[in-house]
Write a protein that holds these residues in place. Structure first.
Motif, PDB file in Angstrom:
ATOM      1  N   SER A 259       0.846  -1.179   0.000  1.00 45.54           N
ATOM      2  CA  SER A 259       0.000   0.000   0.000  1.00 45.54           C
ATOM      3  C   SER A 259       0.882   1.228   0.000  1.00 45.54           C
ATOM      4  CB  SER A 259      -0.929   0.000   1.223  1.00 45.54           C
ATOM      5  OG  SER A 259      -1.754   1.149   1.231  1.00 45.54           O
ATOM      6  N   ASP A 260       0.411   2.301  -0.687  1.00 45.17           N
ATOM      7  CA  ASP A 260       1.221   3.508  -0.784  1.00 45.17           C
ATOM      8  C   ASP A 260       1.297   4.257   0.535  1.00 45.17           C
ATOM      9  OD1 ASP A 260       1.649   2.988  -3.441  1.00 45.17           O
ATOM     10  OD2 ASP A 260      -0.058   4.178  -4.117  1.00 45.17           O
ATOM     11  N   GLU A 261       0.205   4.264   1.275  1.00 40.67           N
ATOM     12  CA  GLU A 261       0.169   5.046   2.521  1.00 40.67           C
ATOM     13  C   GLU A 261      -0.484   4.210   3.616  1.00 40.67           C
ATOM     14  OE1 GLU A 261      -1.407   9.402   4.180  1.00 40.67           O
ATOM     15  OE2 GLU A 261      -1.598   8.856   2.056  1.00 40.67           O
ATOM     16  N   TRP A 262       0.107   4.292   4.812  1.00 40.28           N
ATOM     17  CA  TRP A 262      -0.391   3.558   5.975  1.00 40.28           C
ATOM     18  C   TRP A 262      -0.630   4.548   7.102  1.00 40.28           C
ATOM     19  CZ3 TRP A 262      -0.212  -2.083   6.501  1.00 40.28           C
ATOM     20  CH2 TRP A 262       0.198  -2.737   5.327  1.00 40.28           C
ATOM     21  N   ILE A 263      -1.501   4.168   8.021  1.00 41.47           N
ATOM     22  CA  ILE A 263      -1.738   4.950   9.241  1.00 41.47           C
ATOM     23  C   ILE A 263      -1.264   4.106  10.416  1.00 41.47           C
ATOM     24  CG2 ILE A 263      -3.409   6.189  10.661  1.00 41.47           C
ATOM     25  CD1 ILE A 263      -5.193   6.429   8.287  1.00 41.47           C
ATOM     26  N   ALA A 264      -0.482   4.717  11.272  1.00 34.09           N
ATOM     27  CA  ALA A 264       0.071   3.996  12.419  1.00 34.09           C
ATOM     28  C   ALA A 264      -0.300   4.737  13.700  1.00 34.09           C
ATOM     29  CB  ALA A 264       1.595   3.890  12.318  1.00 34.09           C
ATOM     30  N   PRO A 288      -3.474  -0.123   6.241  1.00 34.69           N
ATOM     31  CA  PRO A 288      -3.406   0.689   5.015  1.00 34.69           C
ATOM     32  C   PRO A 288      -4.457   1.790   5.026  1.00 34.69           C
ATOM     33  CG  PRO A 288      -3.324  -1.655   4.499  1.00 34.69           C
ATOM     34  CD  PRO A 288      -3.662  -1.558   5.943  1.00 34.69           C
ATOM     35  N   LEU A 289      -4.106   2.913   4.422  1.00 38.36           N
ATOM     36  CA  LEU A 289      -5.033   4.039   4.367  1.00 38.36           C
ATOM     37  C   LEU A 289      -6.299   3.671   3.605  1.00 38.36           C
ATOM     38  CD1 LEU A 289      -5.555   7.070   4.897  1.00 38.36           C
ATOM     39  CD2 LEU A 289      -4.434   7.552   2.725  1.00 38.36           C
ATOM     40  N   ASP A 290      -6.176   2.876   2.529  1.00 40.33           N
ATOM     41  CA  ASP A 290      -7.356   2.496   1.757  1.00 40.33           C
ATOM     42  C   ASP A 290      -8.342   1.710   2.593  1.00 40.33           C
ATOM     43  OD1 ASP A 290      -6.151   3.724  -0.353  1.00 40.33           O
ATOM     44  OD2 ASP A 290      -5.339   1.874  -1.226  1.00 40.33           O
ATOM     45  N   HIS A 291      -7.853   0.871   3.503  1.00 41.40           N
ATOM     46  CA  HIS A 291      -8.755   0.102   4.351  1.00 41.40           C
ATOM     47  C   HIS A 291      -9.489   1.004   5.337  1.00 41.40           C
ATOM     48  CE1 HIS A 291      -6.355  -3.886   3.660  1.00 41.40           C
ATOM     49  NE2 HIS A 291      -6.753  -3.306   2.540  1.00 41.40           N
TER      50      HIS A 291
END
Length: 668
Positions: A259-264, A288-291
């Protein structure tokens, strides 16, 4: 050649459509942006909570593992039994422990081979810790904890990154205190994770205090240092924030190629790897940001359907409104065309079903009345604004005087010391003490101004907690004792035989009591300052606050509030001006304020602080020269675990606590 003018219907139709379409599109865009922002904020908060839960779960697992290992080292089988018995006891661990045990080793105190070993050969880094040969007072609680990245686990655990592998070793001493064995256990602690769309549990990532990655959804990054992996800069920032004690959320852009971008979301975990040796680990919940924005797709589809439906309905509405408005105008036009001279003037048709023309005169009359009412309201508002401006001007004038006085004292004293105008060190210290007192006075004025600014803006918050009223009264009286003695006043204060528990902000309540006592001392030239503390019931609060305790008629059996009275024999206040004292920027008499110093904000601040603590404050004075009484009523703490402040030993609901006259030291 002039272009043919458009018809009224066409203009009306296109005006409505041209206005409605952009509004709908802008509304859809704003809604999507707001929904995305809300979903992102929800995802961040949930991931922070998930990281905290993961940290708590891991802490509980490590505590359970340590407790189980230490308990195992105290068993008789290991302390005095033979090797066969120890092997049978260790073989039954999986049936008793709340975690997965990979293997167990039992090493003798002397020797290079384990007497019980269910593990694969361990690398040199897994050397046994060194224990004292003879048990000391703390030897029974000795242990050593080592965490392993997932790549070092057996095959079964490697395919499931939801487990953290740890090794724990502890000494086994005989009842005589001699080192017999070293018990080493390798176990897996489960971590719940779910990174499916719409799930905000997230993958689990754990980084130890040295920066080594213990758990990671990408197998290639497990066991590496965060400086060697993708997004090293942001991971180092997360570790730094955890070391600073923060638990927040951060976006990662090179965390995993999936995934290009993740949130942690991240949180800290203190791990005790040995007695007295605590290490700080970083626990992350990443997804993942999309999820996290999966629900945004459904919202976008719903908005698209809704927008198309609104556009269709809007077009139908525009056609209907255009026809509904244009027909009366066309009818009037035809009627006007039929009139050729004054003999053909007929009454204008009134069957348009539009009441606006028939009631125009009535509407204009109502409009004039409303304009007159608005003019009166504006006049009153202008008067209020003028009064507020006058009050603030007086406040600024008094405050500027109060600020200049201590500033001049500070500057004068410091310059005298700086220019060497003092005869000796004692005189220098005297001037510095004066400057210090003036600075403290100046700080109090500034704090009052800041407090009233916070109160007016609604940003002042209190930290309500159980506090003991007697201790606060004692501290406040102690701070005012010197001023009372210097003015030659008498102080009457109660002797409290038991603690009085209330729920409030200790510092703010002390500030209120200091303000009240300070005013009583300041405005009293001679006489007595009396402090009374008694208990009242809820039914008595509605009675006249000026009535003495003996006149309070209470029907309830148990007191619910504590009442504090501060009475002085000072200059008093005109009854017509008493209600003004609790308003900010309002002073009863500017000359009195100038004579006795102060900005006039103390009572306004005290009233707001007491009300924020669910209490009441009132001021009563019989008139000028007849003294003043300030009363504070606060609810008692009734929680069962608050030391039962009123149980059995409490006086009746209206009984006043006995007061005694004190000298230099308050009795509370």
């Amino acid at each position: 050649m002039y272009p043919r003018p458009a018809s009224f219907r066409r203009i009306l139709l296109f005006q409505i459509l041209l206005l409605s379409v952009p509004i709908l599109l802008v509304g859809q865009y704003i809604t999507l942006r707001k929904a995305r922002t809300s979903l992102l904020e929800t995802a961040r908060q949930n991931l922070i909570s998930s990281a905290m839960r993961k940290s708590d779960t891991l802490a509980l697992g490590l505590a359970s593992l340590r407790s189980s290992v230490l308990t195992l080292t105290q068993t008789t089988v290991l302390q005095t039994g033979n090797v066969a018995e120890a092997q049978r006891a260790l073989a039954a661990l999986d049936r008793r422990l709340p975690f997965w045990v990979d293997c167990v080793q039992l090493w003798p105190a002397q020797g290079n081979a384990a007497v019980v070993d269910t593990c694969e050969p361990l690398p040199p880094a897994a050397a046994l810790p060194v224990w004292p040969a003879v048990a000391t007072a703390d030897s029974a609680n000795d242990f050593s904890l080592t965490a392993l990245p997932t790549v070092d686990q057996p095959t079964e655990a490697s395919v499931n990154p939801a487990y953290l592998t740890v090794r724990m070793a502890a000494p086994v001493y005989t009842p005589a205190g001699q080192l017999r064995y070293t018990l080493r256990l390798q176990a897996r602690l489960s971590q719940r994770q779910n990174a499916a769309p719409r799930s905000l549990v997230g993958y689990t990532v754990i980084v130890d205090d040295s920066g080594r990655i213990l758990m990671h959804p990408d197998a290639q990054q497990r066991g590496q240092n965060i400086d060697q992996v993708r997004d090293a800069e942001r991971l180092n920032s997360i570790v730094g924030n955890v070391q600073a004690g923060n638990s927040e959320a951060l976006h990662l852009f090179n965390f995993d190629p999936a995934s290009d971008e993740w949130i942690a979301g991240y949180s800290g975990l203190e791990v005790e790897v040995a007695p007295g040796d605590r290490r700080l680990w970083t626990v992350l919940a990443v997804t993942p940001l999309d999820h996290s924005l999966q629900a945004l797709r459904d919202i976008r589809q719903i908005l698209l359907v809704l927008t198309l439906g609104l556009l269709f309905a809007n077009a139908l509405l525009a056609l209907y409104v255009a026809r509904r408005l244009s027909l009366p105008i066309e009818h009037l036009s035809c009627h006007a065309q039929q009139i050729q001279d004054h003999s053909q003037i007929r009454e204008t048709p009134q069957d348009f079903k539009i009441r606006e023309l028939d009631h125009l005169s009535q509407v204009l009359t109502c409009m004039m009345k409303r304009l007159e009412e608005r003019a009166q309201e504006l006049h009153h508002a202008w008067q209020d604004a003028q009064l507020a401006n006058q009050l603030k001007s007086e406040f600024l004038a008094n405050t500027s005087h109060e600020l200049r006085t201590p500033l001049n004292a500070i500057i004068g004293c410091i310059r005298l010391v700086r220019d060497g105008c003092c005869d000796d060190r004692a005189e220098e210290l005297e001037f510095l003490e004066r400057a210090d007192q003036a600075a403290i006075h100046l700080l109090k004025i500034i704090n009052d101004i800041l407090d009233i600014a916070k109160i007016e803006s609604g940003t002042l918050t209190l930290s309500l907690e159980p506090v003991e009223l007697g201790a606060i009264l004692k501290e406040a009286l102690a701070l005012q004792t010197l001023q009372i003695e210097q003015k030659g006043l008498s102080l009457i204060a109660p002797t409290l035989s038991q603690p009085i528990w209330i729920k409030g902000d200790r510092n703010k309540l002390k500030q209120v009591l200091l303000n009240i006592l300070y005013n009583a001392v300041k405005f009293t030239e001679e006489g007595t300052i009396t402090l009374q503390v008694d208990f009242i019931a809820a039914a008595a609060i509605a009675l006249d606050s000026a009535s003495p305790p003996a006149e309070m008629a209470v029907e309830e059996a148990d007191p619910t509030h504590v009442r504090i009275r501060v009475q002085d024999t000072g200059i008093g206040i005109d009854p017509n001006n008493q209600k003004k004292l609790f308003r900010p920027f309002v002073m009863v008499d500017g000359s009195t304020t100038r004579r006795f110093e102060g900005t006039g904000l103390g009572l306004a601040i005290s009233k707001n602080l007491v009300e924020l603590m669910n209490g009441q404050i009132t001021l009563v004075s019989a008139g000028v020269g007849k003294g003043t009484t300030v009363q504070i009523i606060l609810p008692l703490l009734v929680e069962p675990d608050a030391a039962h402040p009123l149980k059995n030993s409490q006086p009746s609901a209206t009984q006043t606590v006995e007061a005694t006259t004190v000298g230099s030291y308050p009795p509370l």
